[in-house]
Design a protein around this motif. Structure first.
Motif, PDB file in Angstrom:
ATOM      1  N   ARG A  53       0.823  -1.210   0.000  1.00 46.46           N
ATOM      2  CA  ARG A  53       0.000   0.000   0.000  1.00 46.46           C
ATOM      3  C   ARG A  53       0.861   1.265   0.000  1.00 46.46           C
ATOM      4  O   ARG A  53       0.621   2.205  -0.748  1.00 46.46           O
ATOM      5  N   VAL A  54       1.869   1.262   0.842  1.00 48.24           N
ATOM      6  CA  VAL A  54       2.733   2.435   0.957  1.00 48.24           C
ATOM      7  C   VAL A  54       3.556   2.621  -0.311  1.00 48.24           C
ATOM      8  O   VAL A  54       3.699   3.745  -0.816  1.00 48.24           O
ATOM      9  N   ARG A  55       4.092   1.537  -0.855  1.00 49.78           N
ATOM     10  CA  ARG A  55       4.878   1.627  -2.081  1.00 49.78           C
ATOM     11  C   ARG A  55       4.026   2.155  -3.245  1.00 49.78           C
ATOM     12  O   ARG A  55       4.466   2.997  -4.040  1.00 49.78           O
ATOM     13  N   GLU A  56       2.799   1.658  -3.337  1.00 48.53           N
ATOM     14  CA  GLU A  56       1.908   2.129  -4.413  1.00 48.53           C
ATOM     15  C   GLU A  56       1.602   3.612  -4.257  1.00 48.53           C
ATOM     16  O   GLU A  56       1.572   4.356  -5.234  1.00 48.53           O
ATOM     17  N   SER A  57       1.408   4.049  -3.025  1.00 48.71           N
ATOM     18  CA  SER A  57       1.063   5.452  -2.795  1.00 48.71           C
ATOM     19  C   SER A  57       2.223   6.387  -3.118  1.00 48.71           C
ATOM     20  O   SER A  57       2.020   7.570  -3.392  1.00 48.71           O
ATOM     21  N   ALA A  58       3.460   5.867  -3.071  1.00 49.39           N
ATOM     22  CA  ALA A  58       4.629   6.693  -3.386  1.00 49.39           C
ATOM     23  C   ALA A  58       4.790   6.903  -4.886  1.00 49.39           C
ATOM     24  O   ALA A  58       5.545   7.791  -5.308  1.00 49.39           O
ATOM     25  N   VAL A  59       4.104   6.102  -5.690  1.00 49.86           N
ATOM     26  CA  VAL A  59       4.105   6.231  -7.155  1.00 49.86           C
ATOM     27  C   VAL A  59       5.540   6.298  -7.696  1.00 49.86           C
ATOM     28  O   VAL A  59       5.911   7.197  -8.467  1.00 49.86           O
ATOM     29  N   GLY A  60       6.368   5.347  -7.281  1.00 52.74           N
ATOM     30  CA  GLY A  60       7.725   5.262  -7.797  1.00 52.74           C
ATOM     31  C   GLY A  60       8.728   6.188  -7.140  1.00 52.74           C
ATOM     32  O   GLY A  60       9.920   6.139  -7.455  1.00 52.74           O
ATOM     33  N   ARG A  61       8.276   7.035  -6.239  1.00 56.16           N
ATOM     34  CA  ARG A  61       9.201   7.950  -5.562  1.00 56.16           C
ATOM     35  C   ARG A  61       9.864   7.253  -4.370  1.00 56.16           C
ATOM     36  O   ARG A  61       9.323   6.306  -3.807  1.00 56.16           O
ATOM     37  N   THR A  62      11.002   7.766  -3.964  1.00 57.91           N
ATOM     38  CA  THR A  62      11.706   7.239  -2.803  1.00 57.91           C
ATOM     39  C   THR A  62      11.030   7.740  -1.532  1.00 57.91           C
ATOM     40  O   THR A  62      10.849   8.942  -1.354  1.00 57.91           O
ATOM     41  N   LEU A  63      10.689   6.805  -0.666  1.00 61.21           N
ATOM     42  CA  LEU A  63       9.991   7.161   0.569  1.00 61.21           C
ATOM     43  C   LEU A  63      10.997   7.319   1.708  1.00 61.21           C
ATOM     44  O   LEU A  63      11.852   6.457   1.938  1.00 61.21           O
ATOM     45  N   ILE A  64      10.904   8.436   2.403  1.00 62.36           N
ATOM     46  CA  ILE A  64      11.669   8.713   3.617  1.00 62.36           C
ATOM     47  C   ILE A  64      10.679   8.650   4.775  1.00 62.36           C
ATOM     48  O   ILE A  64       9.599   9.234   4.690  1.00 62.36           O
TER      49      ILE A  64
ATOM     50  N   LEU B 272       7.308  10.782   4.789  1.00 61.81           N
ATOM     51  CA  LEU B 272       6.159  10.361   5.585  1.00 61.81           C
ATOM     52  C   LEU B 272       6.536  10.494   7.052  1.00 61.81           C
ATOM     53  O   LEU B 272       7.400   9.766   7.540  1.00 61.81           O
ATOM     54  N   GLN B 273       5.927  11.438   7.743  1.00 63.56           N
ATOM     55  CA  GLN B 273       6.188  11.632   9.166  1.00 63.56           C
ATOM     56  C   GLN B 273       4.978  11.184   9.969  1.00 63.56           C
ATOM     57  O   GLN B 273       3.902  11.761   9.879  1.00 63.56           O
ATOM     58  N   ILE B 274       5.163  10.119  10.733  1.00 64.53           N
ATOM     59  CA  ILE B 274       4.120   9.599  11.616  1.00 64.53           C
ATOM     60  C   ILE B 274       4.428  10.102  13.016  1.00 64.53           C
ATOM     61  O   ILE B 274       5.492   9.816  13.573  1.00 64.53           O
TER      62      ILE B 274
ATOM     63  N   LEU C  89       3.791  -0.799  11.143  1.00 68.53           N
ATOM     64  CA  LEU C  89       5.004   0.022  11.109  1.00 68.53           C
ATOM     65  C   LEU C  89       6.160  -0.742  10.477  1.00 68.53           C
ATOM     66  O   LEU C  89       6.967  -0.161   9.739  1.00 68.53           O
ATOM     67  N   ALA C  90       6.245  -2.039  10.741  1.00 70.87           N
ATOM     68  CA  ALA C  90       7.305  -2.839  10.130  1.00 70.87           C
ATOM     69  C   ALA C  90       7.203  -2.793   8.606  1.00 70.87           C
ATOM     70  O   ALA C  90       8.212  -2.698   7.906  1.00 70.87           O
ATOM     71  N   GLY C  91       5.967  -2.844   8.091  1.00 73.31           N
ATOM     72  CA  GLY C  91       5.770  -2.735   6.651  1.00 73.31           C
ATOM     73  C   GLY C  91       6.148  -1.366   6.114  1.00 73.31           C
ATOM     74  O   GLY C  91       6.717  -1.237   5.020  1.00 73.31           O
ATOM     75  N   VAL C  92       5.837  -0.311   6.891  1.00 71.18           N
ATOM     76  CA  VAL C  92       6.215   1.054   6.498  1.00 71.18           C
ATOM     77  C   VAL C  92       7.734   1.193   6.457  1.00 71.18           C
ATOM     78  O   VAL C  92       8.300   1.757   5.506  1.00 71.18           O
ATOM     79  N   TYR C  93       8.418   0.680   7.486  1.00 71.36           N
ATOM     80  CA  TYR C  93       9.889   0.755   7.509  1.00 71.36           C
ATOM     81  C   TYR C  93      10.493   0.068   6.288  1.00 71.36           C
ATOM     82  O   TYR C  93      11.415   0.579   5.661  1.00 71.36           O
ATOM     83  N   ARG C  94       9.966  -1.100   5.968  1.00 65.54           N
ATOM     84  CA  ARG C  94      10.546  -1.868   4.866  1.00 65.54           C
ATOM     85  C   ARG C  94      10.303  -1.186   3.519  1.00 65.54           C
ATOM     86  O   ARG C  94      11.093  -1.310   2.591  1.00 65.54           O
ATOM     87  N   ALA C  95       9.209  -0.450   3.424  1.00 69.38           N
ATOM     88  CA  ALA C  95       8.888   0.249   2.168  1.00 69.38           C
ATOM     89  C   ALA C  95       9.681   1.542   2.012  1.00 69.38           C
ATOM     90  O   ALA C  95       9.687   2.132   0.928  1.00 69.38           O
ATOM     91  N   SER C  96      10.354   1.975   3.062  1.00 66.31           N
ATOM     92  CA  SER C  96      11.046   3.269   3.061  1.00 66.31           C
ATOM     93  C   SER C  96      12.538   3.060   2.819  1.00 66.31           C
ATOM     94  O   SER C  96      13.178   2.272   3.509  1.00 66.31           O
ATOM     95  N   LYS C  97      13.081   3.783   1.881  1.00 63.81           N
ATOM     96  CA  LYS C  97      14.500   3.646   1.546  1.00 63.81           C
ATOM     97  C   LYS C  97      15.397   4.442   2.485  1.00 63.81           C
ATOM     98  O   LYS C  97      16.604   4.245   2.513  1.00 63.81           O
ATOM     99  N   ILE C  98      14.796   5.358   3.243  1.00 62.92           N
ATOM    100  CA  ILE C  98      15.560   6.121   4.216  1.00 62.92           C
ATOM    101  C   ILE C  98      14.753   6.211   5.507  1.00 62.92           C
ATOM    102  O   ILE C  98      13.571   6.547   5.486  1.00 62.92           O
ATOM    103  N   GLY C  99      15.396   5.900   6.634  1.00 61.99           N
ATOM    104  CA  GLY C  99      14.804   6.117   7.948  1.00 61.99           C
ATOM    105  C   GLY C  99      15.434   7.358   8.556  1.00 61.99           C
ATOM    106  O   GLY C  99      16.660   7.438   8.684  1.00 61.99           O
ATOM    107  N   LEU C 100      14.612   8.337   8.904  1.00 63.13           N
ATOM    108  CA  LEU C 100      15.097   9.622   9.407  1.00 63.13           C
ATOM    109  C   LEU C 100      14.790   9.697  10.905  1.00 63.13           C
ATOM    110  O   LEU C 100      13.640   9.902  11.303  1.00 63.13           O
ATOM    111  N   VAL C 101      15.816   9.525  11.726  1.00 64.42           N
ATOM    112  CA  VAL C 101      15.655   9.459  13.182  1.00 64.42           C
ATOM    113  C   VAL C 101      16.573  10.531  13.782  1.00 64.42           C
ATOM    114  O   VAL C 101      17.755  10.304  13.980  1.00 64.42           O
TER     115      VAL C 101
END
Length: 458
Positions: free
Chosen positions: A246-257, A293-295, A344-356
């Motif tokens: 779901r998250v990957r599709e919503s990014a429409v090919g963009r890199t998710l942070i 994506l900031q949760i 959240l585990a699925g969101v992390y895996r779909a994200s190419k960068i984790g910003l902490v």
């Protein structure tokens, strides 16, 4: 084998949404027997000390209700308006009200009175976090001679900052009634030693024993972790896979942070947004290729400073989106709600960068969860504040100064251009550390040290 009595502000046992700490403590209580004691979270018109016992998934919990005044002064007041900002280096936000300190002391005395009859002679007592600094002293006053340990889950501030607290000396003196005190990092431990040595005339031996005011307490640095295997398994679960798609599709090919943080001024969210904005400005060729994506689930909504941070972030996100968004792209997705750990585990895996990027953090387990959730063949990159306790262990992350928008911008650029072999090398070293120093390692290290301490003799 000795029973374990865990005492914390709130009690969590059973249920599927537990964090790693609750899972570990519950596992220890199931193995050794004992009780998890704390505030129920509920209010009562008159404090009676009535204990509500429950048994969930093999863990016995004992909770007590507090009066409205206790909640206001002990929890909302001293814990969250005084200690939390001060211990996160925000003396500009700390409120030093005498009534807060009195309520904090009163609540801890009530906790001591209530839990005292539950403690048997051979039990080990383990007190958790800044809500209960005085509890060890109050238990000693009530005749408890058992080994009592204390673990601090937040930073310990430098001596000069702590000195701004009117009750600083009493607070530290009270901690000397514990037999064992644990900190996440050597830095926090050293800050505690510095205060005890300079202000109380204490000495610290090479084996980590502090002697001050005629008392001895062992000090250890014992960084908490996560259940890495369990979290990796969560990332492979059906719910995580569905969330990933779901998250990957919503990014429409963009890199998710992704950033996942409780809504708190210590987490550096405003600075993170400004660093991301700087990246968008400095690299216009990249800006429509990324989405942040900031949760940020809200917390402590009754505290004014938390209301201000929420308002500030909403305004900042709106301004950045207004300045940079296009018809088919919004640079920041800002979400004010929490999600279950498997999602959240699925969101992390779909994200190419984790910003902490917290401005100050005792540990920060989100960074470790992000690493554990990654695809070993194509892992993402973690950008981590050097002021998070986790930075001491996670040196293969891209470490940044969260106060510097330029450093955050540069790290985003570096992460986006990092070749896969380098991403894999960094991830493998990070994952090895996350697995080696996991939550059960933390639990075992602390409880083993506590068991080595003999009961006190009056």
């Amino acid at each position: 084998m000795s029973r374990l009595i865990v005492i914390s502000n709130r009690v969590s046992a059973g249920g599927g949404a537990q964090g790693g700490l609750a899972v570990a403590l519950s596992a220890a209580l199931r193995e050794h027997g004992g009780i998890w004691f704390g505030w129920s979270g509920n209010e009562t018109s008159e404090f009676t000390g009535h204990i509500n016992f429950q048994r969930v998934d093999g863990v016995t919990t004992a909770t007590v209700d507090l009066e409205e005044q206790d909640i206001d002064e002990y929890y909302n007041g001293y814990a969250n308006r005084t200690l939390w900002p001060l211990f996160h280096y925000r003396i500009d936000l700390a409120e030093y009200e005498r009534s807060y300190a009195e309520g904090y002391q009163r609540a801890n005395e009530r906790f001591a009175d209530t839990v005292r009859p539950l403690i048997e002679p051979d039990d080990l007592v383990w007190v958790q976090d800044y809500h209960m600094f005085p509890l060890g002293k109050e238990l000693r006053r009530r005749g408890i001679t058992n080994p009592i340990g204390f673990f601090l889950h937040i930073p310990w501030p430098p001596r000069r900052l702590l000195a701004t607290l009117p009750e600083a000396s009493q607070l530290v003196e009270g901690l000397l009634d514990y037999d064992l005190i644990g900190f996440h990092t050597k830095e926090w431990l050293q800050s505690f030693c510095d205060y005890a040595q300079e202000e109380l005339g204490g000495t610290v031996s090479q084996d980590g024993v502090l002697t001050a005011l005629g008392r001895r307490v062992r000090l250890i640095a014992c960084p908490a972790g996560i259940d890495a295997k369990e979290f990796a398994a969560l990332a492979a679960s059906q719910k995580a896979r569905e969330t990933f798609e779901r998250v990957r599709e919503s990014a429409v090919g963009r890199t998710l942070i992704v950033g996942v943080d409780r809504l708190d001024y210590s987490k550096g969210l405003e600075e993170r947004f400004l660093g991301y904005e700087r990246f968008l400005t400095e690299h216009p060729e990249e800006r429509k290729e990324v989405v942040l994506l900031q949760i940020a689930p809200p917390s402590r909504g009754t505290v004014d400073s938390y209301q201000r941070i929420r308002s500030a972030l909403e305004g900042l996100a709106g301004r950045i989106n207004g300045a940079h968004a296009g018809l088919d792209w919004v640079p920041i997705r800002y979400v004010n709600q929490g999600y279950p750990r498997d999602m959240l585990a699925g969101v992390y895996r779909a994200s190419k960068i984790g910003l902490v990027t917290p401005l100050r953090d005792g540990m920060n387990l989100v960074a470790k969860e992000y690493v554990a959730a990654q695809d070993p063949d194509d892992p993402g990159v973690i950008i981590l504040s050097r002021f998070a306790g986790a930075a001491e262990q996670m040196t293969d992350a891209l470490l940044v100064n969260p106060h510097s928008a330029e450093e955050i911008s540069d790290a985003l650029r570096q992460a986006l251009s990092m070749p896969r072999p380098e991403r894999i090398r960094r991830w493998e070293r990070l994952m090895h550390g996350v697995e080696q120093n996991d939550i059960m390692w933390w639990l075992q290290r602390f409880t083993d040290a506590l068991r080595q301490i003999p009961a006190s003799v009056d």
